[in-house]
Design an enzyme around this catalytic site. Sequence first.
Site, PDB file in Angstrom:
ATOM      1  N   GLY A 177       0.601  -0.742  -0.008  1.00 61.37           N
ATOM      2  CA  GLY A 177      -0.039   0.478  -0.112  1.00 61.37           C
ATOM      3  C   GLY A 177       0.658   1.263  -0.020  1.00 61.37           C
TER       4      GLY A 177
ATOM      5  N   ASN B  58       1.914   3.007  -2.685  1.00 61.22           N
ATOM      6  CA  ASN B  58       1.000   4.060  -3.890  1.00 61.22           C
ATOM      7  C   ASN B  58      -1.094   4.884  -2.677  1.00 61.22           C
ATOM      8  OD1 ASN B  58       2.690   4.676  -6.675  1.00 61.22           O
ATOM      9  ND2 ASN B  58       2.758   1.930  -6.025  1.00 61.22           N
TER      10      ASN B  58
ATOM     11  N   MET C 262      -4.137  -6.789  -7.232  1.00 68.03           N
ATOM     12  CA  MET C 262      -3.539  -7.869  -8.024  1.00 68.03           C
ATOM     13  C   MET C 262      -4.165  -9.086  -7.970  1.00 68.03           C
ATOM     14  SD  MET C 262      -0.567  -6.921  -7.613  1.00 68.03           S
ATOM     15  CE  MET C 262       0.338  -8.172  -8.322  1.00 68.03           C
TER      16      MET C 262
ATOM     17  N   ASN D 245      -5.117   3.192 -13.761  1.00 64.08           N
ATOM     18  CA  ASN D 245      -3.994   2.058 -12.560  1.00 64.08           C
ATOM     19  C   ASN D 245      -2.846   2.239 -12.372  1.00 64.08           C
ATOM     20  OD1 ASN D 245      -2.694  -1.019 -11.771  1.00 64.08           O
ATOM     21  ND2 ASN D 245      -2.564  -0.995 -13.877  1.00 64.08           N
TER      22      ASN D 245
ATOM     23  N   HIS E 291       1.397   0.818 -13.521  1.00 61.19           N
ATOM     24  CA  HIS E 291       2.664  -0.599 -13.387  1.00 61.19           C
ATOM     25  C   HIS E 291       3.335   0.387 -13.403  1.00 61.19           C
ATOM     26  CE1 HIS E 291       3.092  -3.805 -15.097  1.00 61.19           C
ATOM     27  NE2 HIS E 291       3.529  -3.750 -16.000  1.00 61.19           N
TER      28      HIS E 291
HETATM   29  C1  GRF Z   1       3.581  -0.619  -7.743  1.00 63.43           C
HETATM   30  O1  GRF Z   1       4.708  -1.109  -7.612  1.00 63.43           O
HETATM   31  C2  GRF Z   1       2.429  -0.743  -8.604  1.00 63.43           C
HETATM   32  O2  GRF Z   1       3.235  -0.542  -9.695  1.00 63.43           O
HETATM   33  C3  GRF Z   1       1.830  -2.623  -9.201  1.00 63.43           C
HETATM   34  O3  GRF Z   1       2.074  -2.837  -7.899  1.00 63.43           O
HETATM   35  C4  GRF Z   1       2.866  -1.834  -7.097  1.00 63.43           C
HETATM   36  C5  GRF Z   1       2.075  -1.877  -6.038  1.00 63.43           C
HETATM   37  O4  GRF Z   1       3.410  -1.152  -4.940  1.00 63.43           O
HETATM   38  N1  GRF Z   1       1.007  -1.858  -9.992  1.00 63.43           N
HETATM   39  P1  GRF Z   1       2.121  -0.422  -3.395  1.00 63.43           P
HETATM   40  O5  GRF Z   1       1.449  -1.925  -3.065  1.00 63.43           O
HETATM   41  O6  GRF Z   1       2.032   0.570  -3.611  1.00 63.43           O
HETATM   42  O7  GRF Z   1       2.987  -0.785  -2.577  1.00 63.43           O
END
Ligand code: GRF
Length: 193
Positions: A11, A13, A89, A106, A108
Amino acid sequence: MKVLVLASGQGSNFEALLRYARSYQTAYQIIGLVCDQPEAGALSIAKAHRVPVTLCVKDKDETKASYNQRLTRAIQDFAPELVVLAGFMRILGPDTVDAFKQRIINIHPSLLPAYPGLNAPEQALRGGASLTGCTVHIVDAQIDHGPVLAQSAVAIQPSDTPQLLHARIQTAEHQLFPSIVEKIARGEIKLDR
Ligand code: GRF
């Protein structure tokens, strides 16, 4: 703009989006988290920031269709104006994508269309790339596909491992993602195309 985050993992992000909204007078507000993993770090972050959570875990014997219906309802219950996938995921079913058409984005960890799917930093290293990065895009029915809204580049170092590279990409993600969500909320980036 009412923003709902979907996350499965640590989490970081999600936290970057929350911190940005707390530090600046943003046009967006995080109204909730939908999470599919009972052990996800994102859940503690939500708790610390007092963000309402819906845990939507797939039962072992449940069909994909039934899970997708529950997920769609869980999202709808928040009545979000924007749905943000931040390390969620699961592949969203077509009905979920349709229910929030042009309102799901999203992030990525690659410069799409290069290296879609799992382990993108590792794919970039294996592919011998000298540059990778992250992409924010509108979600459509295909995996890591859909109109690109923004990208940020990260140089690959000879000494990189997938973990080191992913960590630098994530630093770029934490800057890019909140700023793009804010631009969407302010109407500076249009999702209806
Ligand atoms: C990120 O690197 C994002 O690009 C990918 O999954 C990861 C999630 O990381 N889709 P976090 O859970 O936000 O640390």
